[in-house]
Design a protein around this motif. Structure first.
Motif, PDB file in Angstrom:
ATOM      1  N   ASP A  25       5.993  -3.617  13.162  1.00 47.31           N
ATOM      2  CA  ASP A  25       5.159  -2.553  12.616  1.00 47.31           C
ATOM      3  C   ASP A  25       4.258  -1.968  13.698  1.00 47.31           C
ATOM      4  OD1 ASP A  25       6.353  -3.019  10.248  1.00 47.31           O
ATOM      5  OD2 ASP A  25       4.614  -3.901   9.246  1.00 47.31           O
ATOM      6  N   ALA A  26       3.615  -2.857  14.409  1.00 51.27           N
ATOM      7  CA  ALA A  26       2.679  -2.399  15.441  1.00 51.27           C
ATOM      8  C   ALA A  26       3.412  -1.593  16.507  1.00 51.27           C
ATOM      9  CB  ALA A  26       1.986  -3.605  16.073  1.00 51.27           C
ATOM     10  N   THR A  27       4.587  -2.034  16.856  1.00 49.49           N
ATOM     11  CA  THR A  27       5.347  -1.315  17.882  1.00 49.49           C
ATOM     12  C   THR A  27       5.652   0.100  17.417  1.00 49.49           C
ATOM     13  OG1 THR A  27       6.378  -3.381  18.559  1.00 49.49           O
ATOM     14  CG2 THR A  27       7.425  -1.352  19.292  1.00 49.49           C
ATOM     15  N   ARG A  28       6.131   0.219  16.193  1.00 49.49           N
ATOM     16  CA  ARG A  28       6.483   1.549  15.700  1.00 49.49           C
ATOM     17  C   ARG A  28       5.255   2.438  15.589  1.00 49.49           C
ATOM     18  NH1 ARG A  28      11.039  -1.127  13.071  1.00 49.49           N
ATOM     19  NH2 ARG A  28       9.628  -1.992  11.529  1.00 49.49           N
ATOM     20  N   GLU A  29       4.169   1.866  15.119  1.00 47.91           N
ATOM     21  CA  GLU A  29       2.954   2.673  15.006  1.00 47.91           C
ATOM     22  C   GLU A  29       2.498   3.142  16.383  1.00 47.91           C
ATOM     23  OE1 GLU A  29       1.418  -0.013  11.249  1.00 47.91           O
ATOM     24  OE2 GLU A  29       0.052   0.380  12.921  1.00 47.91           O
ATOM     25  N   ALA A  30       2.520   2.229  17.325  1.00 50.11           N
ATOM     26  CA  ALA A  30       2.074   2.586  18.675  1.00 50.11           C
ATOM     27  C   ALA A  30       2.994   3.635  19.281  1.00 50.11           C
ATOM     28  CB  ALA A  30       2.040   1.338  19.554  1.00 50.11           C
ATOM     29  N   VAL A  32       4.592   5.911  17.745  1.00 53.37           N
ATOM     30  CA  VAL A  32       4.262   7.200  17.156  1.00 53.37           C
ATOM     31  C   VAL A  32       2.989   7.762  17.783  1.00 53.37           C
ATOM     32  CG1 VAL A  32       3.502   8.331  15.047  1.00 53.37           C
ATOM     33  CG2 VAL A  32       5.402   6.714  14.972  1.00 53.37           C
ATOM     34  N   GLU A  33       2.031   6.900  17.973  1.00 58.47           N
ATOM     35  CA  GLU A  33       0.720   7.400  18.384  1.00 58.47           C
ATOM     36  C   GLU A  33       0.623   7.730  19.870  1.00 58.47           C
ATOM     37  OE1 GLU A  33      -2.408   4.874  16.989  1.00 58.47           O
ATOM     38  OE2 GLU A  33      -1.584   4.859  14.953  1.00 58.47           O
ATOM     39  N   ARG A  47      -2.718  -5.029  18.374  1.00 57.41           N
ATOM     40  CA  ARG A  47      -2.636  -4.341  17.094  1.00 57.41           C
ATOM     41  C   ARG A  47      -1.935  -5.203  16.049  1.00 57.41           C
ATOM     42  NH1 ARG A  47      -1.475   1.301  14.989  1.00 57.41           N
ATOM     43  NH2 ARG A  47      -1.950   2.159  17.052  1.00 57.41           N
ATOM     44  N   GLN A 102      10.310  12.923  13.462  1.00 58.24           N
ATOM     45  CA  GLN A 102       9.126  12.061  13.374  1.00 58.24           C
ATOM     46  C   GLN A 102       8.611  11.874  14.787  1.00 58.24           C
ATOM     47  OE1 GLN A 102      11.098   9.036  10.456  1.00 58.24           O
ATOM     48  NE2 GLN A 102       9.039   8.317  10.924  1.00 58.24           N
ATOM     49  N   GLY A 104       7.229   9.710  16.665  1.00 56.66           N
ATOM     50  CA  GLY A 104       7.533   8.567  17.518  1.00 56.66           C
ATOM     51  C   GLY A 104       8.999   8.420  17.860  1.00 56.66           C
TER      52      GLY A 104
END
Lengths: 209, 209, 209, 209
Positions: A25-30, A32-33, A47, A102, A104
């Motif tokens: 989860d953290a990897t995907r969020e990062a 994207v950001e 994270r 998307q 990311g």
DNA sequence: GACTAACCGAGACGGTACGTCCTGTCTTTGA
DNA sequence: TCAAAGACAGGACGTACCGTCTCGGTTAGTC
């Protein structure tokens, strides 16, 4: 398929499944950001509320981690039955483009592919985790269209047959990716319809060569 | 076009032209050998026999340096007149694929594109230096075919017209790139013929939407 | 005294005595081979064929483990009766130096002492386990010399008496340690005789202050 | 003698002298506050307002950095002329002990010595930087006393002579260090007088062997 | 003979520091 | 003014240990 698991049944404390999902989860969020190149392992670990060590125990380096995370995104792609081949293709094109748009995903995908050009192991990893998984959509769509009578049955020569499938796959995937990432233009329903028309009308002639 | 020149006429010692070419050569060689992500500015400078400073005086950062080096490769692409639209397209496809199959080019191109997804300035830089330069090939090919009578004249609506050009551009460039870099299959004459057939046969239907 | 025993009588499986000796042996061997600062608990455990847990169940940390291993070495020191005070002292000096010249001991002792300078608990631990144990040799030697008439009886003031014992202890232990570890010169019989002479000749004057 | 300088006259930006002193200061302060084993390179760098790189450019690792910092402390030791040999010795003993009793110094010295027992290069470094520098105090004190007529001239045999100097050096340095660091008792004027008396009274007998 | 408490090995966990590497800037000498 | 050289601040990398924490599986001793 959480992480390159150490398989059968091992002694010692088992790997935390919670950590697995938190890291992904953290990897995907990062991703994207901040995008691939500014993503740091330490940041992901923080994270995810996990030690960097835990992360490196599962993936050898930043690259493998991101490939894994990106590949998972492509599991979502499905080929819904929309009643006709044209509609099926348009739908999967829009779904694919949606994924790429998307923020990311595109950066990640490109980065991972770019990385792979100098790393044969990673290249193979990608082929298995992403490319082959997408190619089944083409096969599935063709089967369905054949059942509907929209397409002729498989060609007599299986090699010839594979060449045609590969062609369609490269054309669809390539055009969508190029428009999205290189031309940086949106893939909307109108573009999808026009593009699908081009393929379906051109395909019989290409097949008969 | 050696480097983003320091404008018209300046006082002091002029920039070394030798350094310019040494840097470009070193960049491309390094790109081939180690790939984008492991290419370092220091390494390029050392290989070029040049100080890092000299390099940074010409390009703002690693990205610009590499884009510059890569873009130059695409200058070679030409559209020879082969007598028919089909032959023209096949020829440019093979030339383009030949470029991408050079070990350094593909990695570099992908890397630069990947980097661009999180860097709007770089993205624009690429659009100007690479994409637009290729798109003129599509326009040039169409003009030639129109003169031969192989294609109808430009559509009445210029926007509609542009959409069609973009479609063809994305399909051709996308398919070739995808086959070369992602599928990692060779682009040979047979594939080019089949693919060109698909496009030319599908195009009228797509145009009439 | 194998390990800080878990007190009187406990239920459950008793601690393995084999593990105890394996750990101590492994610790001392590792100390000799790699020295304190590069000695790791994991390495000791592996060499002893024991789990890290087993080790931490007996000692709270690396420091305690090593102190324990080192302290045991000093149990060997004895004060044989050689017939005269001079001979007794020379003999214990040579024995002490012999201990320090063993490759493992000196590094270990220094390291442990060094560590103790910032860890009061460890410092106290060392005082009890090593220093006090050595000081009894001085007391024992004096008693024996007093019985022989070589030294006057204890001073009237017990504090004054203690100061003198401490002085002798610091001078002997300090000089031997310094020559062995800092100057890195051998302590041979000639040096021992000369040094002993210095002390014995100087002592009466120092005592009469 | 700021850092292991790259000597003669080099191209490029010279090393910052400010950084040199900032690092040394920060190291000593950190040594005092947290001790050797808890001192981290990153912490020192931060406190010095310097990048870690700058630090590693001067010293290969934490050990070398600390040795350098510690050695500098011993430069302060001087042998003031107090009019008599006894007074001279007492004064240097008190100065030396004062140095060792500074909270940072003792830990550092011990740690560095401990480290050296497994590192011959470091050992030699220490001998040169610390031990030899102190030994000159003994030689200087003797010269002065000989001029005053308190001590006989140098022995005929230079080897014999060196042995005596070494003995005195090991006894003085060893006893002070041992009392300070191992026994952890204060070195006050009374102890210094008593100890000096012991040496001076014992020395003639030791010398005549 | 079953129970059960404490042991044992293995190895993952959160942390912390390490020493290396690279980036992009700055500061020298020299041309 | 540029060039070469190389030091600088900053920051991420991947590694190594630390001391703690599960796990499944042994042993004793007690019921």
């Amino acid at each position: 398929m959480p992480s390159p698991a150490p398989s059968p049944r091992r002694a010692g404390r088992p790997r935390s499944a919670e950590a697995d999902v938190a890291i992904m989860d953290a990897t995907r969020e990062a991703l994207v950001e901040v995008g691939w190149s500014k993503l740091t392992v330490g940041h992901v670990a923080a994270r995810a509320g996990v030690a960097k060590t835990t992360l490196y125990r599962r993936w050898a380096n930043k690259g493998e981690l991101v490939v894994h995370a990106v590949a998972a995104l492509f599991d979502e792609l499905e080929l819904p039955d929309c009643g006709s081949l044209q509609a099926d293709i348009e739908s999967v094109i829009l779904a694919f483009a949606g994924l790429l748009q998307q923020p990311g995903t595109n950066a990640s995908l490109m980065a991972v592919v770019a990385e792979s050009t100098n790393d044969p192991a990673l290249r193979e990893h990608i082929r298995e985790a992403i490319v082959q998984r997408q190619k089944r959509l083409v096969l599935q769509g063709r089967q369905r269209a054949q059942r509907r009578g929209e397409l002729p049955p498989d060609a007599a020569d299986p090699e010839e047959d594979a060449r045609l499938v590969d062609l369609v796959f490269d054309v669809i995937a390539g055009a969508v990716v190029h428009r999205t990432l290189v031309s940086a233009e949106p893939v909307d329903t109108e573009w999808a319809r026009r593009f699908t028309t081009l393929i379906l009308q051109g395909l019989p002639a290409a097949a008969s060569l």
